[in-house]
Design a protein around this motif. Structure first.
Motif, mmCIF file in Angstrom:
data_model
loop_
_atom_site.group_PDB
_atom_site.id
_atom_site.type_symbol
_atom_site.label_atom_id
_atom_site.label_comp_id
_atom_site.label_asym_id
_atom_site.label_seq_id
_atom_site.Cartn_x
_atom_site.Cartn_y
_atom_site.Cartn_z
ATOM 1 N N ARG A 110 -28.030 -45.164 -22.076
ATOM 2 C CA ARG A 110 -28.087 -43.697 -22.026
ATOM 3 C C ARG A 110 -26.737 -43.069 -22.351
ATOM 4 O O ARG A 110 -26.654 -41.874 -22.641
ATOM 5 C CB ARG A 110 -28.512 -43.239 -20.633
ATOM 6 C CG ARG A 110 -29.823 -43.847 -20.151
ATOM 7 C CD ARG A 110 -30.039 -43.517 -18.689
ATOM 8 N NE ARG A 110 -31.057 -44.390 -18.099
ATOM 9 C CZ ARG A 110 -31.298 -44.472 -16.799
ATOM 10 N NH1 ARG A 110 -30.604 -43.745 -15.946
ATOM 11 N NH2 ARG A 110 -32.245 -45.276 -16.342
ATOM 12 N N LEU A 111 -25.666 -43.862 -22.274
ATOM 13 C CA LEU A 111 -24.317 -43.323 -22.461
ATOM 14 C C LEU A 111 -23.714 -43.660 -23.813
ATOM 15 O O LEU A 111 -22.769 -42.994 -24.255
ATOM 16 C CB LEU A 111 -23.383 -43.863 -21.366
ATOM 17 C CG LEU A 111 -23.812 -43.665 -19.908
ATOM 18 C CD1 LEU A 111 -22.812 -44.341 -18.974
ATOM 19 C CD2 LEU A 111 -23.915 -42.185 -19.571
ATOM 20 N N ILE A 112 -24.236 -44.685 -24.465
ATOM 21 C CA ILE A 112 -23.579 -45.238 -25.654
ATOM 22 C C ILE A 112 -24.394 -44.951 -26.908
ATOM 23 O O ILE A 112 -25.604 -45.157 -26.943
ATOM 24 C CB ILE A 112 -23.380 -46.761 -25.491
ATOM 25 C CG1 ILE A 112 -22.365 -47.045 -24.387
ATOM 26 C CG2 ILE A 112 -22.926 -47.386 -26.803
ATOM 27 C CD1 ILE A 112 -22.204 -48.505 -24.067
ATOM 28 N N GLU A 113 -23.687 -44.508 -27.928
ATOM 29 C CA GLU A 113 -24.291 -44.333 -29.249
ATOM 30 C C GLU A 113 -24.051 -45.594 -30.058
ATOM 31 O O GLU A 113 -22.902 -46.015 -30.268
ATOM 32 C CB GLU A 113 -23.662 -43.133 -29.960
ATOM 33 C CG GLU A 113 -24.222 -42.888 -31.347
ATOM 34 C CD GLU A 113 -23.512 -41.737 -32.052
ATOM 35 O OE1 GLU A 113 -23.739 -41.564 -33.248
ATOM 36 O OE2 GLU A 113 -22.728 -41.039 -31.384
ATOM 37 N N VAL A 152 -17.041 -42.985 -25.291
ATOM 38 C CA VAL A 152 -17.625 -44.166 -24.656
ATOM 39 C C VAL A 152 -16.652 -44.741 -23.642
ATOM 40 O O VAL A 152 -17.032 -45.107 -22.523
ATOM 41 C CB VAL A 152 -18.004 -45.224 -25.716
ATOM 42 C CG1 VAL A 152 -18.407 -46.532 -25.054
ATOM 43 C CG2 VAL A 152 -19.138 -44.713 -26.577
ATOM 44 N N VAL A 164 -27.768 -48.785 -17.384
ATOM 45 C CA VAL A 164 -27.132 -47.470 -17.492
ATOM 46 C C VAL A 164 -26.556 -47.192 -18.873
ATOM 47 O O VAL A 164 -26.690 -46.076 -19.404
ATOM 48 C CB VAL A 164 -26.023 -47.326 -16.412
ATOM 49 C CG1 VAL A 164 -25.269 -46.005 -16.576
ATOM 50 C CG2 VAL A 164 -26.625 -47.427 -15.020
ATOM 51 N N PHE A 165 -25.920 -48.196 -19.484
ATOM 52 C CA PHE A 165 -25.157 -47.958 -20.711
ATOM 53 C C PHE A 165 -25.979 -47.419 -21.884
ATOM 54 O O PHE A 165 -25.455 -46.623 -22.673
ATOM 55 C CB PHE A 165 -24.418 -49.224 -21.138
ATOM 56 C CG PHE A 165 -23.253 -49.584 -20.258
ATOM 57 C CD1 PHE A 165 -22.845 -48.741 -19.232
ATOM 58 C CD2 PHE A 165 -22.558 -50.769 -20.443
ATOM 59 C CE1 PHE A 165 -21.787 -49.077 -18.408
ATOM 60 C CE2 PHE A 165 -21.488 -51.106 -19.629
ATOM 61 C CZ PHE A 165 -21.106 -50.262 -18.608
ATOM 62 N N VAL A 174 -18.176 -45.456 -14.916
ATOM 63 C CA VAL A 174 -19.182 -46.356 -14.350
ATOM 64 C C VAL A 174 -18.516 -47.537 -13.647
ATOM 65 O O VAL A 174 -18.916 -47.930 -12.540
ATOM 66 C CB VAL A 174 -20.144 -46.854 -15.448
ATOM 67 C CG1 VAL A 174 -21.069 -47.943 -14.907
ATOM 68 C CG2 VAL A 174 -20.965 -45.698 -16.001
ATOM 69 N N LYS A 223 -16.752 -42.712 -20.399
ATOM 70 C CA LYS A 223 -17.979 -42.938 -19.640
ATOM 71 C C LYS A 223 -17.979 -44.317 -18.994
ATOM 72 O O LYS A 223 -18.372 -44.469 -17.829
ATOM 73 C CB LYS A 223 -19.192 -42.791 -20.565
ATOM 74 C CG LYS A 223 -19.399 -41.375 -21.097
ATOM 75 C CD LYS A 223 -20.502 -41.352 -22.153
ATOM 76 C CE LYS A 223 -20.643 -39.978 -22.788
ATOM 77 N NZ LYS A 223 -21.655 -39.963 -23.867
#
Length: 384
Positions: free
Chosen positions: A100-103, A199, A97-98, A206, A202
């Motif tokens: 897609r959420l983390i830059e 981050v 999952v991460f 999760v 998000k």
């Protein structure tokens, strides 16, 4: 006049908010002052980590190594298995999952020294030993103390444990808000705060969903043993869950956990043994949080997070977390050593781990103690 008491979590939140707000206005000289404090505090924290491991893990292993024989072994194995499961669940969910959420590419090294701002001075405080030496020493002493009939050395170890717990509660935890304030002051000054905060939000979301899934899964497994409705079993444990949310302590929640576990049909003898023991050795919620947060920070920095590395970390974390004292934030303090030695976390990453962990401390503790009731159901069925 009654003295106003503000809990650790509100102080951390206030520190983060002030750091973000004032980071846009304070001159470089003021930022430099907090960079100086953070440098000294980081040195003290590094000095303290081996002492925390020796002081807490030694007594924890000594206490677990004695007692009720087979019952102790079965309870400890189930609790350790549940802790490992939560760690691997967190890892595989994060890997999926991460991304897609983390830059990636957030330079956490700028947290310590924001864009060229150096401390006024620095103080080196070398630790007495490295982390692995402290872990091996703690395991050796703990196992040895468990076999001794004389209590002289055990009492000395418990006195040292008391010193370490007081150091955490009277020095480290009160100074943490200032440390976190300095971190976010520097992050704002370097322009990194908003990407990091997004981050955080998000990741917390999760982890909360994972907590809910983990509790339902644990009670579904327990329900297979006792042939009862898992949601009714879990529902009876809600008083313990909400008590832990308020106290942030597994130990302080033991009376409520014990009472609700008996209402689920567990015999008084088994509940009286399993619940206090699991308050120390079962840390599924805390492990889930630490693995998820560590994985997120490594992804942010573009550091490799391969499975063998995290597998070793999770197995060690399940043992080291036994050292967590009954104070808010104790679990993350006990795990700083292996975050440093296995995952290579520097002071900046450790500080962000502390901030993330404290922000979710209540939910992790609540997950731990509620899961204790599921373990008690399984152990009770085995012994009937």
């Amino acid at each position: 006049m009654k003295k106003l008491h503000i809990g650790l979590l509100p102080r951390i939140i206030i520190a983060i908010a002030l750091g973000i707000l004032l980071g846009n206005f304070l001159p470089g000289g003021m930022v430099r002052l907090f960079v100086t404090f953070n440098g000294i505090f980081s040195e003290f924290l590094n000095f303290s980590i081996p002492l925390i491991i020796v002081g807490l893990v030694t007594v924890a292993i000594a206490d677990i190594g004695k007692g009720a024989g087979k019952l102790l072994l079965i309870t400890a194995l189930i609790a350790y298995g549940a802790t490992l499961f939560s760690g691997f669940l967190s890892y595989f969910t994060g890997v999926t999952v991460f991304p897609r959420l983390i830059e990636t590419g957030v330079p956490l090294e700028e947290v310590s020294e924001a864009q060229g701002i150096l401390p006024f001075f620095s103080v080196a405080i070398p630790p007495l030993m490295n982390v692995m030496t402290a872990l091996v020493l703690a395991f050796t002493l703990g196992l040895g103390l468990a076999q001794l009939k004389n209590d002289t050395l055990k009492n000395a170890a418990r006195d040292f444990q008391d010193i370490i717990v007081k150091m955490i509660s009277a020095v480290i935890l009160p100074l943490l808000p200032i440390y976190i304030f300095g971190i976010f002051l520097n992050m704002t000054h370097s322009g990194q705060v908003f990407s990091v905060l997004m981050v955080f939000i998000k990741i917390i979301g999760v982890i909360f969903l994972l907590h809910i899934f983990l509790l339902i899964f644990q009670y579904c497994i327990a329900a297979l043993f006792v042939r009862k409705n898992p949601f009714k079993l879990l529902g009876r444990m809600l008083p313990a869950y909400f008590t832990a949310l308020g106290t942030q302590s597994s130990a302080a929640t033991i009376p409520v956990t014990l009472e609700q576990t008996k209402k689920n049909g567990v015999s008084a003898d088994i509940a009286g043994f399993v619940i206090p023991l699991c308050a120390t050795i079962h840390l599924s919620g805390s492990t889930l949080k630490i693995v998820a947060c560590a994985l997120a920070l490594m992804m942010m920095q573009g550091i490799p997070f391969d499975f063998p590395l995290f597998a070793g970390f999770i197995f060690m974390l399940g043992i080291t977390m036994v050292a967590a004292p009954g104070v808010p934030g104790g679990a993350i303090m006990a795990s700083l050593g292996i975050l440093q030695s296995i995952l290579g976390f520097d002071e900046s990453a450790q500080a962000l781990m502390i901030a993330l962990y404290i922000a979710m401390d209540s939910f992790g503790t609540a997950c731990n103690v509620t899961g204790d009731g599921a373990i008690a159901l399984v152990v009770d069925k085995i012994y009937k």
